[in-house]
Design a protein around this motif. Sequence first.
Motif, PDB file in Angstrom:
ATOM      1  N   ILE A 156       3.277  -1.586  -7.236  1.00 25.20           N
ATOM      2  CA  ILE A 156       2.953  -0.198  -7.570  1.00 25.20           C
ATOM      3  C   ILE A 156       1.529   0.134  -7.127  1.00 25.20           C
ATOM      4  O   ILE A 156       1.260   1.226  -6.617  1.00 25.20           O
ATOM      5  CB  ILE A 156       3.135   0.054  -9.071  1.00 25.20           C
ATOM      6  CG1 ILE A 156       4.582  -0.252  -9.502  1.00 25.20           C
ATOM      7  CG2 ILE A 156       2.781   1.490  -9.415  1.00 25.20           C
ATOM      8  CD1 ILE A 156       5.637   0.532  -8.742  1.00 25.20           C
ATOM      9  N   ASP A 157       0.620  -0.818  -7.288  1.00 23.63           N
ATOM     10  CA  ASP A 157      -0.749  -0.599  -6.796  1.00 23.63           C
ATOM     11  C   ASP A 157      -0.736  -0.400  -5.281  1.00 23.63           C
ATOM     12  O   ASP A 157      -1.471   0.451  -4.746  1.00 23.63           O
ATOM     13  CB  ASP A 157      -1.633  -1.802  -7.156  1.00 23.63           C
ATOM     14  CG  ASP A 157      -1.940  -1.885  -8.640  1.00 23.63           C
ATOM     15  OD1 ASP A 157      -1.773  -0.865  -9.341  1.00 23.63           O
ATOM     16  OD2 ASP A 157      -2.341  -2.977  -9.099  1.00 23.63           O
TER      17      ASP A 157
ATOM     18  N   VAL B 138       8.733   6.619 -10.228  1.00 22.45           N
ATOM     19  CA  VAL B 138       9.622   6.911 -11.348  1.00 22.45           C
ATOM     20  C   VAL B 138       9.473   5.812 -12.408  1.00 22.45           C
ATOM     21  O   VAL B 138       9.521   4.628 -12.097  1.00 22.45           O
ATOM     22  CB  VAL B 138      11.085   6.977 -10.869  1.00 22.45           C
ATOM     23  CG1 VAL B 138      12.029   7.223 -12.038  1.00 22.45           C
ATOM     24  CG2 VAL B 138      11.237   8.059  -9.807  1.00 22.45           C
ATOM     25  N   GLY B 139       9.293   6.235 -13.676  1.00 20.06           N
ATOM     26  CA  GLY B 139       9.181   5.270 -14.757  1.00 20.06           C
ATOM     27  C   GLY B 139      10.282   5.385 -15.775  1.00 20.06           C
ATOM     28  O   GLY B 139      10.426   4.535 -16.647  1.00 20.06           O
TER      29      GLY B 139
ATOM     30  N   ASP C 217      11.533  -1.475 -11.084  1.00 21.94           N
ATOM     31  CA  ASP C 217      12.083  -2.454 -10.146  1.00 21.94           C
ATOM     32  C   ASP C 217      11.014  -3.293  -9.458  1.00 21.94           C
ATOM     33  O   ASP C 217      11.347  -4.184  -8.664  1.00 21.94           O
ATOM     34  CB  ASP C 217      12.906  -1.736  -9.058  1.00 21.94           C
ATOM     35  CG  ASP C 217      14.115  -1.017  -9.621  1.00 21.94           C
ATOM     36  OD1 ASP C 217      14.610  -1.434 -10.681  1.00 21.94           O
ATOM     37  OD2 ASP C 217      14.556  -0.026  -9.004  1.00 21.94           O
ATOM     38  N   HIS C 218       9.727  -3.005  -9.733  1.00 28.14           N
ATOM     39  CA  HIS C 218       8.662  -3.667  -8.990  1.00 28.14           C
ATOM     40  C   HIS C 218       7.542  -4.118  -9.923  1.00 28.14           C
ATOM     41  O   HIS C 218       7.303  -3.519 -10.972  1.00 28.14           O
ATOM     42  CB  HIS C 218       8.085  -2.712  -7.932  1.00 28.14           C
ATOM     43  CG  HIS C 218       9.091  -2.237  -6.941  1.00 28.14           C
ATOM     44  ND1 HIS C 218       9.569  -3.023  -5.921  1.00 28.14           N
ATOM     45  CD2 HIS C 218       9.718  -1.029  -6.811  1.00 28.14           C
ATOM     46  CE1 HIS C 218      10.440  -2.343  -5.204  1.00 28.14           C
ATOM     47  NE2 HIS C 218      10.555  -1.132  -5.721  1.00 28.14           N
TER      48      HIS C 218
ATOM     49  N   THR D  39       9.094  -6.524   0.661  1.00 31.01           N
ATOM     50  CA  THR D  39       8.399  -5.374   0.075  1.00 31.01           C
ATOM     51  C   THR D  39       6.963  -5.299   0.573  1.00 31.01           C
ATOM     52  O   THR D  39       6.463  -4.221   0.914  1.00 31.01           O
ATOM     53  CB  THR D  39       8.440  -5.455  -1.458  1.00 31.01           C
ATOM     54  OG1 THR D  39       9.805  -5.481  -1.900  1.00 31.01           O
ATOM     55  CG2 THR D  39       7.729  -4.279  -2.091  1.00 31.01           C
ATOM     56  N   THR D  40       6.292  -6.439   0.610  1.00 33.02           N
ATOM     57  CA  THR D  40       4.924  -6.478   1.124  1.00 33.02           C
ATOM     58  C   THR D  40       4.874  -5.998   2.571  1.00 33.02           C
ATOM     59  O   THR D  40       3.997  -5.224   2.966  1.00 33.02           O
ATOM     60  CB  THR D  40       4.361  -7.908   1.020  1.00 33.02           C
ATOM     61  OG1 THR D  40       4.327  -8.306  -0.357  1.00 33.02           O
ATOM     62  CG2 THR D  40       2.950  -7.980   1.586  1.00 33.02           C
TER      63      THR D  40
END
Length: 341
Positions: free
Chosen positions: A158-159, A21-22, A152-153, A123-124
């Motif tokens: 995102i990658d 989502v952007g 948020d990231h 997150t990782t």
Amino acid sequence: MSVDQAADRRVLEFAHTALIVGADRDLPSVLVPELHRSAEIYDEVLLVVSAQTRAALADAAAEVRPDVVSWGEPAAFYQRLGSAYEAFRRCLTAQHQAGRRLHVIAEPDLAAAVDPGFRAERTTAYLAYEAVCNDTYAIGGSAVTCIWDSRDHQDTVIDGIRATHAYELTSTGPAPSPRHLPPERYLAERHDVPARPAPSRPDRDVTLHEFAELGVLRSVMGTWAAGHDVAEEGAEDLVVAVIEVATNGLRHGQAPVRVRAWRDGDTLLVQCDDTGDQPIPATAGYYRPQPLAVTAGGRGLWLARQLADVVTVSSAPGRTSVRLHFPRQLMRLRFPPISRR
């Protein structure tokens, strides 16, 4: 491939999809059509999303057959990372064993109850589970769609999302992700790098030379955990996870094994270092061991990943380190069951 062909294909194979989502409008414009498509394909669509997302989807969900859509409480799933991953796996397995096809639409909650300084590591670590579930969630014709907000990231996250999901959800339906990597390759190419070094004076510092000393470590860790206002069950989980990792160090690494414990903010951390030269395989602890493997000692790191929130592994010549994160708030939680509409 047309949308109809993609839908037919998803009935036959596992589909792991990311909705990135952007903007606020992306959620209803992309996810609502997917909700309607899924209601025609699957026996159940389980939404495990935030209150904000639930409100945005409530009207669309009401238009779908009431026996199809159900709502899961995020706190029942998004606990410690390993147990969250396992909770979804068990849910998909149970539905498959019942002869039902399930589509889970989930919104990972990686910020709640965690110190801000450890969110990047968390997150990782979560993306590693996203990679593995391409194998472990491939149960019958199930599907999982994960909602991620790019606002948020960082771009690197995102990658990683695109690398760990086989499909990306668009306004016309799921499309293959050209950046997707097989789980083993993704795990091999990532690196666990703790954000902060261990302190020079930790709360507890125990060195083990033989298995007989594990009883002392158990006592030290139990007393230390109990003094940090966590639930009794949480303290027991910490002790079991530490013992499993220390045992692995003695069995598969090389003595001495040094175990250090300290508190950083609202997080309890334990690091186990052995002096062996054999690096831990990148996939270690992510795949549930088979029953025969349990008796052969193959469950240690897997169990540690279930009981801790984040587990990082790093190797250097003459040293292998495993660090365990135990956010105190998560170690106090009791998780409610799935709620249904």
